[in-house]
Scaffold this motif. Structure first.
Motif, mmCIF file in Angstrom:
data_model
loop_
_atom_site.group_PDB
_atom_site.id
_atom_site.type_symbol
_atom_site.label_atom_id
_atom_site.label_comp_id
_atom_site.label_asym_id
_atom_site.label_seq_id
_atom_site.Cartn_x
_atom_site.Cartn_y
_atom_site.Cartn_z
ATOM 1 N N UNK A 169 0.856 -1.181 0.000
ATOM 2 C CA UNK A 169 0.000 0.000 0.000
ATOM 3 C C UNK A 169 0.893 1.232 0.000
ATOM 4 N N UNK A 170 0.660 2.129 -0.975
ATOM 5 C CA UNK A 170 1.490 3.309 -1.125
ATOM 6 C C UNK A 170 0.634 4.566 -1.149
ATOM 7 N N UNK A 181 -9.869 13.557 -6.280
ATOM 8 C CA UNK A 181 -9.346 12.837 -5.116
ATOM 9 C C UNK A 181 -7.833 12.965 -4.963
ATOM 10 N N UNK A 182 -7.223 13.946 -5.607
ATOM 11 C CA UNK A 182 -5.760 14.028 -5.675
ATOM 12 C C UNK A 182 -5.072 14.154 -4.318
ATOM 13 N N UNK A 183 -5.761 14.671 -3.308
ATOM 14 C CA UNK A 183 -5.123 14.856 -1.997
ATOM 15 C C UNK A 183 -5.120 13.605 -1.133
ATOM 16 N N UNK A 184 -5.847 12.574 -1.542
ATOM 17 C CA UNK A 184 -6.026 11.415 -0.661
ATOM 18 C C UNK A 184 -5.908 10.105 -1.428
ATOM 19 N N UNK A 185 -4.924 9.986 -2.300
ATOM 20 C CA UNK A 185 -4.797 8.776 -3.118
ATOM 21 C C UNK A 185 -3.859 7.761 -2.476
ATOM 22 N N UNK A 186 -4.272 6.509 -2.543
ATOM 23 C CA UNK A 186 -3.391 5.398 -2.195
ATOM 24 C C UNK A 186 -3.507 4.358 -3.296
ATOM 25 N N UNK A 187 -2.450 3.593 -3.463
ATOM 26 C CA UNK A 187 -2.427 2.523 -4.463
ATOM 27 C C UNK A 187 -2.078 1.236 -3.750
ATOM 28 N N UNK A 188 -2.899 0.202 -3.984
ATOM 29 C CA UNK A 188 -2.623 -1.128 -3.445
ATOM 30 C C UNK A 188 -2.211 -2.010 -4.608
ATOM 31 N N UNK A 189 -1.018 -2.577 -4.499
ATOM 32 C CA UNK A 189 -0.540 -3.495 -5.531
ATOM 33 C C UNK A 189 -0.487 -4.900 -4.941
ATOM 34 N N UNK A 190 -0.509 -5.887 -5.810
ATOM 35 C CA UNK A 190 -0.433 -7.273 -5.397
ATOM 36 C C UNK A 190 0.987 -7.764 -5.666
ATOM 37 N N UNK A 213 2.972 -5.610 -20.282
ATOM 38 C CA UNK A 213 3.533 -4.356 -20.798
ATOM 39 C C UNK A 213 4.378 -3.638 -19.747
ATOM 40 N N UNK A 214 4.648 -4.294 -18.627
ATOM 41 C CA UNK A 214 5.508 -3.723 -17.601
ATOM 42 C C UNK A 214 4.816 -2.823 -16.600
ATOM 43 N N UNK A 215 3.496 -2.683 -16.709
ATOM 44 C CA UNK A 215 2.768 -1.832 -15.774
ATOM 45 C C UNK A 215 2.505 -2.588 -14.469
ATOM 46 N N UNK A 216 2.534 -1.860 -13.348
ATOM 47 C CA UNK A 216 2.115 -2.462 -12.083
ATOM 48 C C UNK A 216 0.612 -2.664 -12.124
ATOM 49 N N UNK A 217 0.143 -3.740 -11.543
ATOM 50 C CA UNK A 217 -1.292 -3.976 -11.425
ATOM 51 C C UNK A 217 -1.718 -3.473 -10.055
ATOM 52 N N UNK A 218 -2.741 -2.621 -10.014
ATOM 53 C CA UNK A 218 -3.107 -2.048 -8.735
ATOM 54 C C UNK A 218 -4.542 -1.576 -8.647
ATOM 55 N N UNK A 219 -4.913 -1.264 -7.415
ATOM 56 C CA UNK A 219 -6.215 -0.682 -7.093
ATOM 57 C C UNK A 219 -5.933 0.728 -6.582
ATOM 58 N N UNK A 220 -6.572 1.731 -7.183
ATOM 59 C CA UNK A 220 -6.399 3.116 -6.765
ATOM 60 C C UNK A 220 -7.554 3.476 -5.857
ATOM 61 N N UNK A 221 -7.219 3.976 -4.664
ATOM 62 C CA UNK A 221 -8.229 4.243 -3.646
ATOM 63 C C UNK A 221 -8.152 5.681 -3.158
ATOM 64 N N UNK A 222 -9.298 6.151 -2.687
ATOM 65 C CA UNK A 222 -9.398 7.420 -1.980
ATOM 66 C C UNK A 222 -10.442 7.205 -0.900
ATOM 67 N N UNK A 223 -9.989 7.104 0.349
ATOM 68 C CA UNK A 223 -10.907 6.781 1.434
ATOM 69 C C UNK A 223 -11.521 5.416 1.198
ATOM 70 N N UNK A 224 -12.841 5.347 1.249
ATOM 71 C CA UNK A 224 -13.550 4.079 1.060
ATOM 72 C C UNK A 224 -13.876 3.799 -0.408
#
Length: 126
Positions: free
Chosen positions: A3-4, A62-71, A78-89
């Motif tokens: 989680x980042x 949501x730019x002030x409250x972004x988190x990214x969850x990667x597996x 294509x070299x991209x990270x796979x992730x879920x982009x979250x802001x709060x709930x």
């Protein structure tokens, strides 16, 4: 799972973005992120451009409250990270599906929002 804290740098298309991830200790890394578990129409089509606009607006709101969850920091072909982009709930991934700009995608045959629920083509009669 990692989680980042993140900052969106730019939107590539409906299901891809460039983000700066905070790795801790004042270390940041700019990466391309493919949204995990969804598929959007391709950029350059009316549906794809609408999905891209939705993603850009969601990230801006949501730019002030972004988190990214990667597996396991897994990257796709294509070299991209796979992730879920979250802001709060809220998650961008789920909000794209709810808004009709994406469909769930598990790595199998890809479908698009316009293809879901369409009747199968009739079988020709010999």
């Amino acid at each position: 799972m990692y989680l980042y804290a993140a900052q969106a740098v730019r939107t590539v298309d409906g299901d891809t973005l460039i983000a700066s991830l905070d790795l801790g200790f004042n270390i940041h890394m700019q990466v391309s992120i493919r949204l995990l578990g969804i598929n959007c129409p391709e950029h350059g089509t009316p549906e794809g451009d609408a999905a891209t606009a939705f993603t850009a607006a969601w990230l801006a709101a949501n730019h002030d409250n972004l988190t990214v969850r990667t597996i396991l920091d897994k990257r796709e072909k294509y070299g991209r990270l796979l992730g879920v982009v979250m802001s709060g709930a809220h998650t961008l991934n789920d909000d794209l599906v709810t808004a009709g700009h994406a469909v769930p995608y598990d790595g199998g045959k890809r479908t698009l929002p316009s293809e879901q629920g369409e009747p199968a083509a009739p079988t020709p009669v010999p």
